[in-house]
Design a protein around this motif. Sequence first.
Motif, PDB file in Angstrom:
ATOM      1  N   LEU A 102      30.051   1.316  51.981  1.00 19.91           N
ATOM      2  CA  LEU A 102      31.345   1.841  51.029  1.00 19.91           C
ATOM      3  C   LEU A 102      30.601   3.452  51.226  1.00 19.91           C
ATOM      4  CD1 LEU A 102      30.197   0.432  48.034  1.00 19.91           C
ATOM      5  CD2 LEU A 102      32.680   0.666  48.720  1.00 19.91           C
ATOM      6  N   SER A 103      30.005   4.455  52.072  1.00 18.09           N
ATOM      7  CA  SER A 103      29.127   5.041  52.247  1.00 18.09           C
ATOM      8  C   SER A 103      30.442   5.605  53.759  1.00 18.09           C
ATOM      9  CB  SER A 103      28.151   5.722  52.557  1.00 18.09           C
ATOM     10  OG  SER A 103      27.295   5.610  51.666  1.00 18.09           O
ATOM     11  N   TYR A 104      30.141   4.533  53.745  1.00 12.17           N
ATOM     12  CA  TYR A 104      31.330   4.775  55.761  1.00 12.17           C
ATOM     13  C   TYR A 104      32.872   5.200  55.324  1.00 12.17           C
ATOM     14  CZ  TYR A 104      33.303   3.996  60.565  1.00 12.17           C
ATOM     15  OH  TYR A 104      33.919   3.970  60.955  1.00 12.17           O
ATOM     16  N   TYR A 105      32.634   4.235  54.600  1.00 16.36           N
ATOM     17  CA  TYR A 105      34.802   4.616  53.671  1.00 16.36           C
ATOM     18  C   TYR A 105      34.373   6.226  53.385  1.00 16.36           C
ATOM     19  CZ  TYR A 105      38.727   3.171  51.235  1.00 16.36           C
ATOM     20  OH  TYR A 105      40.042   2.902  50.526  1.00 16.36           O
ATOM     21  N   ALA A 106      33.593   6.013  51.816  1.00 17.98           N
ATOM     22  CA  ALA A 106      33.532   7.757  51.729  1.00 17.98           C
ATOM     23  C   ALA A 106      33.782   8.827  52.706  1.00 17.98           C
ATOM     24  CB  ALA A 106      32.594   8.023  50.567  1.00 17.98           C
ATOM     25  N   ALA A 107      33.062   8.463  53.405  1.00 23.44           N
ATOM     26  CA  ALA A 107      33.410   9.625  54.811  1.00 23.44           C
ATOM     27  C   ALA A 107      34.219   9.790  55.549  1.00 23.44           C
ATOM     28  CB  ALA A 107      32.279   9.357  55.143  1.00 23.44           C
ATOM     29  N   ARG A 108      35.025   8.054  55.721  1.00 24.12           N
ATOM     30  CA  ARG A 108      36.378   8.718  56.470  1.00 24.12           C
ATOM     31  C   ARG A 108      37.717   8.915  55.907  1.00 24.12           C
ATOM     32  NH1 ARG A 108      37.311   4.950  60.725  1.00 24.12           N
ATOM     33  NH2 ARG A 108      39.591   5.575  59.932  1.00 24.12           N
ATOM     34  N   LEU A 109      37.489   8.601  54.492  1.00 17.49           N
ATOM     35  CA  LEU A 109      38.462   9.081  53.965  1.00 17.49           C
ATOM     36  C   LEU A 109      38.710  10.793  53.429  1.00 17.49           C
ATOM     37  CD1 LEU A 109      38.037   7.093  50.237  1.00 17.49           C
ATOM     38  CD2 LEU A 109      40.039   7.450  51.961  1.00 17.49           C
ATOM     39  N   GLU A 110      37.934  10.901  53.017  1.00 12.81           N
ATOM     40  CA  GLU A 110      37.293  12.672  53.296  1.00 12.81           C
ATOM     41  C   GLU A 110      37.876  13.753  54.595  1.00 12.81           C
ATOM     42  OE1 GLU A 110      33.166  13.920  52.564  1.00 12.81           O
ATOM     43  OE2 GLU A 110      33.444  13.110  50.680  1.00 12.81           O
ATOM     44  N   GLY A 111      38.173  12.711  55.363  1.00 14.27           N
ATOM     45  CA  GLY A 111      38.534  12.864  56.383  1.00 14.27           C
ATOM     46  C   GLY A 111      39.624  12.219  57.121  1.00 14.27           C
ATOM     47  N   ALA A 112      40.419  11.326  56.142  1.00 14.62           N
ATOM     48  CA  ALA A 112      41.263  11.336  56.371  1.00 14.62           C
ATOM     49  C   ALA A 112      42.434  12.103  56.111  1.00 14.62           C
ATOM     50  CB  ALA A 112      41.510   9.102  56.256  1.00 14.62           C
ATOM     51  N   GLU A 113      43.634  11.300  56.124  1.00 14.66           N
ATOM     52  CA  GLU A 113      45.365  12.295  55.779  1.00 14.66           C
ATOM     53  C   GLU A 113      45.390  11.066  54.409  1.00 14.66           C
ATOM     54  OE1 GLU A 113      46.510  14.737  55.750  1.00 14.66           O
ATOM     55  OE2 GLU A 113      45.265  15.576  56.368  1.00 14.66           O
ATOM     56  N   PRO A 114      46.005  11.263  53.179  1.00 13.40           N
ATOM     57  CA  PRO A 114      46.235  10.701  52.276  1.00 13.40           C
ATOM     58  C   PRO A 114      47.744  10.212  52.640  1.00 13.40           C
ATOM     59  CG  PRO A 114      45.293  12.480  51.104  1.00 13.40           C
ATOM     60  CD  PRO A 114      45.571  12.586  52.913  1.00 13.40           C
ATOM     61  N   GLY A 115      47.991   7.957  52.377  1.00 15.94           N
ATOM     62  CA  GLY A 115      49.244   8.087  52.411  1.00 15.94           C
ATOM     63  C   GLY A 115      49.359   8.663  54.497  1.00 15.94           C
ATOM     64  N   GLY A 116      48.121   8.037  55.489  1.00 18.15           N
ATOM     65  CA  GLY A 116      48.181   7.319  56.600  1.00 18.15           C
ATOM     66  C   GLY A 116      48.440   6.339  56.574  1.00 18.15           C
TER      67      GLY A 116
END
Length: 352
Positions: free
Chosen positions: A329-343
Amino acid sequence: MDARHARYPFLDGAREAVQRADVALVDLVNRERDHPAVTRGRERVERALVAGTVASEDPRVDARTEVLSYPIARVVVSLLDAPGAVEKYAASEAATAHERFVEDLERGGQSRLGGGDPDVSLDAFLREFGLAGSVRSVDGDYRVDVGEYLELAPEGESWRLVRRELGDGAVTVTRSELYDLLRQAVENRVADGLPLAVPDEIADPLAPVAESVSATLSSADYPRSFDRVDPDSFPPCIAALLDRAQAGEELPHRSRFALVSFLATVGMDAAAITALCGRSDEQFTYTAERLASDESGAGTYPSPSCATTQAWGDCVNRDDLCATIDHPLSYYAARLEGAEPGGEGDTGETAD
């Protein structure tokens, strides 16, 4: 009670040692609730559910305490009444046992037990699980009767019968693969009978212990709230499990729990989970409904940590980010911070 019983408390010999010692569990937990065996039993469950191992962090635990902690741990995990607790506990007991018997068997019983103990041998383990007549050594490999193979073989493409050498009703496996089959035999034995129907005279004094374990789990340090569901940001281990589920593979219960609990915690309800995984079978649907019962995700049972995922053999395709975190879940949170919504791959769902 000796070192062998302490390392393998699920063996028949360990249970018989407890019976010979005339230890009444109900008397022990009522007489001394902070008895070392109770303390170690609590640690056994906590470590199983959080770290994927039941090994103690204190190397000074004596054999008697270690053996008695096993039946106490079985009671405690039964009192948790939490989805996936039994499966996670049994898998962690098996993972620890696998690590230990590989060490012992590869060194001829010369490890921490000292000496060539005849009860710590491959033949002894095969007899323990009723496999002595079903496994034969042939030219450095082993031939396992097909019925026992199918009962114990882990899920996965390489274990499918069509990928195996089969002749005269037996399947050829390597020594390492035979250890994997024994690991499953351990897991089956540990899970057998769980959760227990615990009588009040034992449940009442151990209820605070179970509550302490629940508090430890609920305070685990990992993200619990997300604003959207984006499969492209899933960690490699979850992505791999999702691919297997979508391909129709029957996941082991511990792997199914890891996948579904992760999806529930990121905010998916049961219907969304089964749709994403492309599964409508009863077992998968039941797991999803149990783990995603709280729409907020806050009440779901904790998704396994990286340590647990590694212990279960589901840690795959690690990348650079994996090396910096200790929870999917920490991995997922980190990836979300760097990912564009709606990608690409974003489901468009939001988590409340």
